[in-house]
Design a protein around this motif. Sequence first.
Motif, PDB file in Angstrom:
ATOM      1  N   ASP A  49       7.248  49.078 -39.601  1.00 46.98           N
ATOM      2  CA  ASP A  49       5.880  49.586 -39.405  1.00 46.98           C
ATOM      3  C   ASP A  49       5.849  50.812 -38.499  1.00 46.98           C
ATOM      4  O   ASP A  49       5.016  51.709 -38.683  1.00 46.98           O
ATOM      5  N   THR A  50       6.748  50.854 -37.509  1.00 42.11           N
ATOM      6  CA  THR A  50       6.791  52.016 -36.614  1.00 42.11           C
ATOM      7  C   THR A  50       7.221  53.254 -37.406  1.00 42.11           C
ATOM      8  O   THR A  50       6.673  54.349 -37.235  1.00 42.11           O
ATOM      9  N   SER A  51       8.213  53.071 -38.281  1.00 43.02           N
ATOM     10  CA  SER A  51       8.635  54.194 -39.132  1.00 43.02           C
ATOM     11  C   SER A  51       7.489  54.621 -40.040  1.00 43.02           C
ATOM     12  O   SER A  51       7.298  55.821 -40.304  1.00 43.02           O
ATOM     13  N   ALA A  52       6.725  53.649 -40.519  1.00 38.61           N
ATOM     14  CA  ALA A  52       5.585  53.966 -41.391  1.00 38.61           C
ATOM     15  C   ALA A  52       4.593  54.862 -40.652  1.00 38.61           C
ATOM     16  O   ALA A  52       4.101  55.858 -41.199  1.00 38.61           O
ATOM     17  N   GLU A  53       4.330  54.516 -39.395  1.00 35.88           N
ATOM     18  CA  GLU A  53       3.396  55.343 -38.604  1.00 35.88           C
ATOM     19  C   GLU A  53       3.928  56.754 -38.424  1.00 35.88           C
ATOM     20  O   GLU A  53       3.195  57.738 -38.514  1.00 35.88           O
ATOM     21  N   SER A  54       5.214  56.812 -38.135  1.00 37.58           N
ATOM     22  CA  SER A  54       5.819  58.119 -37.906  1.00 37.58           C
ATOM     23  C   SER A  54       5.825  58.952 -39.192  1.00 37.58           C
ATOM     24  O   SER A  54       5.574  60.165 -39.178  1.00 37.58           O
ATOM     25  N   PHE A  55       6.093  58.288 -40.308  1.00 45.81           N
ATOM     26  CA  PHE A  55       6.065  58.959 -41.624  1.00 45.81           C
ATOM     27  C   PHE A  55       4.675  59.543 -41.865  1.00 45.81           C
ATOM     28  O   PHE A  55       4.522  60.692 -42.291  1.00 45.81           O
ATOM     29  N   ARG A  56       3.640  58.776 -41.539  1.00 45.91           N
ATOM     30  CA  ARG A  56       2.270  59.256 -41.751  1.00 45.91           C
ATOM     31  C   ARG A  56       1.978  60.481 -40.879  1.00 45.91           C
ATOM     32  O   ARG A  56       1.333  61.432 -41.321  1.00 45.91           O
ATOM     33  N   ASP A 114       9.451  63.047 -50.276  1.00 47.34           N
ATOM     34  CA  ASP A 114       8.947  63.330 -48.926  1.00 47.34           C
ATOM     35  C   ASP A 114       9.554  62.359 -47.919  1.00 47.34           C
ATOM     36  O   ASP A 114       9.783  62.717 -46.761  1.00 47.34           O
ATOM     37  N   TRP A 115       9.792  61.148 -48.346  1.00 54.63           N
ATOM     38  CA  TRP A 115      10.429  60.163 -47.465  1.00 54.63           C
ATOM     39  C   TRP A 115      11.828  60.640 -47.053  1.00 54.63           C
ATOM     40  O   TRP A 115      12.201  60.577 -45.886  1.00 54.63           O
ATOM     41  N   GLU A 137      -3.110  53.819 -45.520  1.00 52.55           N
ATOM     42  CA  GLU A 137      -2.656  53.120 -46.735  1.00 52.55           C
ATOM     43  C   GLU A 137      -1.223  53.508 -47.123  1.00 52.55           C
ATOM     44  O   GLU A 137      -0.583  52.825 -47.918  1.00 52.55           O
ATOM     45  N   ILE A 138      -0.752  54.599 -46.547  1.00 50.51           N
ATOM     46  CA  ILE A 138       0.565  55.112 -46.987  1.00 50.51           C
ATOM     47  C   ILE A 138       1.686  54.382 -46.254  1.00 50.51           C
ATOM     48  O   ILE A 138       1.679  54.261 -45.032  1.00 50.51           O
ATOM     49  N   ARG A 188      12.862  63.694 -46.935  1.00 49.39           N
ATOM     50  CA  ARG A 188      12.681  64.838 -46.029  1.00 49.39           C
ATOM     51  C   ARG A 188      12.314  64.342 -44.637  1.00 49.39           C
ATOM     52  O   ARG A 188      12.836  64.819 -43.621  1.00 49.39           O
ATOM     53  N   PHE A 189      11.394  63.396 -44.595  1.00 48.73           N
ATOM     54  CA  PHE A 189      10.969  62.840 -43.309  1.00 48.73           C
ATOM     55  C   PHE A 189      12.162  62.212 -42.576  1.00 48.73           C
ATOM     56  O   PHE A 189      12.355  62.439 -41.376  1.00 48.73           O
ATOM     57  N   CYS A 190      12.946  61.400 -43.289  1.00 46.36           N
ATOM     58  CA  CYS A 190      14.053  60.689 -42.622  1.00 46.36           C
ATOM     59  C   CYS A 190      15.044  61.677 -42.015  1.00 46.36           C
ATOM     60  O   CYS A 190      15.556  61.462 -40.913  1.00 46.36           O
ATOM     61  N   SER A 191      15.323  62.776 -42.719  1.00 47.28           N
ATOM     62  CA  SER A 191      16.222  63.795 -42.178  1.00 47.28           C
ATOM     63  C   SER A 191      15.604  64.442 -40.937  1.00 47.28           C
ATOM     64  O   SER A 191      16.256  64.594 -39.899  1.00 47.28           O
ATOM     65  N   ASP A 192      14.327  64.797 -41.021  1.00 46.54           N
ATOM     66  CA  ASP A 192      13.653  65.435 -39.880  1.00 46.54           C
ATOM     67  C   ASP A 192      13.532  64.493 -38.687  1.00 46.54           C
ATOM     68  O   ASP A 192      13.596  64.917 -37.527  1.00 46.54           O
ATOM     69  N   GLU A 193      13.325  63.210 -38.976  1.00 49.10           N
ATOM     70  CA  GLU A 193      13.134  62.243 -37.889  1.00 49.10           C
ATOM     71  C   GLU A 193      14.408  62.156 -37.046  1.00 49.10           C
ATOM     72  O   GLU A 193      14.365  62.184 -35.813  1.00 49.10           O
ATOM     73  N   LEU A 194      15.548  62.075 -37.716  1.00 51.12           N
ATOM     74  CA  LEU A 194      16.813  62.036 -36.969  1.00 51.12           C
ATOM     75  C   LEU A 194      17.056  63.373 -36.274  1.00 51.12           C
ATOM     76  O   LEU A 194      17.545  63.404 -35.143  1.00 51.12           O
ATOM     77  N   LEU A 195      16.682  64.465 -36.938  1.00 51.98           N
ATOM     78  CA  LEU A 195      16.868  65.773 -36.301  1.00 51.98           C
ATOM     79  C   LEU A 195      16.039  65.870 -35.021  1.00 51.98           C
ATOM     80  O   LEU A 195      16.474  66.459 -34.029  1.00 51.98           O
ATOM     81  N   SER A 196      14.863  65.260 -35.036  1.00 51.88           N
ATOM     82  CA  SER A 196      14.038  65.341 -33.820  1.00 51.88           C
ATOM     83  C   SER A 196      14.694  64.570 -32.673  1.00 51.88           C
ATOM     84  O   SER A 196      14.554  64.941 -31.510  1.00 51.88           O
ATOM     85  N   LEU A 197      15.442  63.504 -32.998  1.00 53.33           N
ATOM     86  CA  LEU A 197      16.189  62.807 -31.941  1.00 53.33           C
ATOM     87  C   LEU A 197      17.303  63.703 -31.405  1.00 53.33           C
ATOM     88  O   LEU A 197      17.549  63.783 -30.199  1.00 53.33           O
ATOM     89  N   CYS A 198      17.977  64.380 -32.325  1.00 48.51           N
ATOM     90  CA  CYS A 198      19.088  65.253 -31.934  1.00 48.51           C
ATOM     91  C   CYS A 198      18.602  66.404 -31.053  1.00 48.51           C
ATOM     92  O   CYS A 198      19.178  66.690 -30.007  1.00 48.51           O
TER      93      CYS A 198
END
Length: 686
Positions: free
Chosen positions: A180-187, A237-238, A219-220, A240-250
Amino acid sequence: MGRDHDPPTALLRRRPVSAKRTLSVPGIAYGGDYNPEQWLEEVWAEDMRLMREAGVTMVSVGIFSWALLEPSEGSYDFSRMDRLLGLLHENGIAADLATPTAAPPAWFFRAHPEALPVDRDGRTLSYGSRQTFCPSSPAYRTAALRIAGALAERYADHPAVAMWHIHNEYGCHNAQCYCDTSAESFRRWLRARYGDDLAALNHAWGTTFWSQWYYDWDEILPPRATGAVPNPTHQLDWRRFCSDELLSLCTAEREVLAAAAPDIPATTNFMVMQNFDALDYWRWAPELDVVSNDHYLMSADPASEIDVAMSGDLVRSLAGGPWLLMEHSTGAVNWQPVNRAKRPGELRRNALAHVAHGADGIAYFQWRASKAGAEQWHSAMLPHSGTDSRIWRDVVRLGADLKALAEVRGSTGTAEVAVVWDWNARWALELPSQPSAELRFQDLVRSWYEPLWREGVAVDFVRPDADLSPYRLVLVPSLYLVDDEGTANLTGFAERGGTLAIGFHSGAVDENAHVRLGGYPGAFRQALGVRSDELFPLLPGEQVPLSGGGTALLWSERVRLEGAEAVTSYEDGPLKGVPAVTRHSYGEGTTWYLATHPDPATLASLLTRIRTEAGVAPVRTAPEGVEVVRRRGSSADYLFVIDHTGRGAEVTVADGAVELLTGKPVPGTVTVAPGEVAVVREPRER
Ligand code: GAL
């Protein structure tokens, strides 16, 4: 549960190249992952002695040390790391000091069970291995930045520390978390991408299909396991998001490190091959001071030397110049069904091939083979059997080789051929419900790369929107998805006089994975002078004879010529007489369409014709299987000659040439013994 980090668009801001810091270790750095915490400290003295014997100049330390460095939240024990860095410094060995954030300790997950990742089917995974955390977890981010900050504070001025090794192979095991946390971040990421406009998302995703229209951002969800095929653009888009999410950690870790130690360069180790496709490294590379990569041979690959070369060319292209090989293996790995040891001389050929393709540093996983733990059967620089071993002798010899190649550092490639490589196109091509599930991006690119490698033609990899002016020939083995900018860039290259060759099922969809209407191959139809009205993918094993000889595999389509000429046509089947390969004069240049996947020999002779007509020659004439690669320095060229045939070879070189590994002049010709390598300095007129 808000989270405070840059929105995805901010990641697109490129760091200016001038802001990049360089590695201070001289020459070609040599070493590996060093995990001395697995051993009693008595062993460390022997490690130092043997590292010096092997010519090791830099080791990566602390990669999996989090549990020892931070025994409980916020309390640190740096005593072991202090001693280790001190010892390395005394022995003249630089440290590539890792943030240990790839393996959070058990105490962290007991305190924050919500930071464990959830898979597509809704299963929460347990801790007990490594990289088992949710990339969107605020608790993980806080803990990772805290330990990174503590390390940076303590060691920013330590004389042994030459580079930061951020995390380890981002996304190797946890690229996609469906909680659910990933879902929020994806949104949040989607809101930034679509300018907070839900209707724009609905149009981009085509959600009128199957009643998927969204009325509320909440709903997404991530594309969790569902009854039938999830929406393709949602899945894209998922990714793309997953790649960007890890990049933001880096980048968050990078900022913490840079705040404490502004002069120390930072890297993180990529994995561009091994069929790893989680990260869009074109977005990652500009964020790092030094680009580094890990490469492992696949036992099932009958020509893994080609994989080494392709990997090196791709990483050099991502880096825009030299890069570091952060990990490879001296022998067998432990994670394939059967783990093949290297053949005689293969360790040396592999390492020097990475240097040939642009590596300014060579390192292994790992220094000393573990006796316990999940990787106890993985090879290392110092094997279980100790120094009386082939691997150790090869490791020592390689150290001397790399020392002799110090002057090669900083030199770069000289390709006139660009091959387009794009992770968005890869993700989209491999989504479910395609015309054929047999199409694999990496395999398609490799099938075009392979004949070029066999002929000794130098290659760079480029994004679809790259500056193509340095090239004579641009090859597009597979580009299912392309946006209008990429399309205009590629076709404009041909229009202005370049040669452009495009593989089947390219240009089919736009950046939202919407079909480009009016006939195939959508985006490139006009530039190629063809139009197909129906696709006819071939079944596994199915072959259709071609008019010029050879066979068509994998794919066919009903191509109609609209200005182009047919180079070869199908001789049988429902498309008998239809063109399979076409050539077209377009603007000042030439375009080719390979509307099928010709068998390897036919593809090779086509590519020879295409590159010859484009005026591209091999680096140097050599027998097939003798790899010849050139790196260009400021006053000399360095010609790497690697014999993969086991028969040895003679190659013509310049009159004033010197072979660097032996230090001997080789005027006019260099002779390479069977399975061996030569590196020749050829002076160059300024
Ligand atoms: C890499 C990883 C190393 C080690 C190695 C084994 O993917 O970064 O830590 O696990 O594989 O081949």
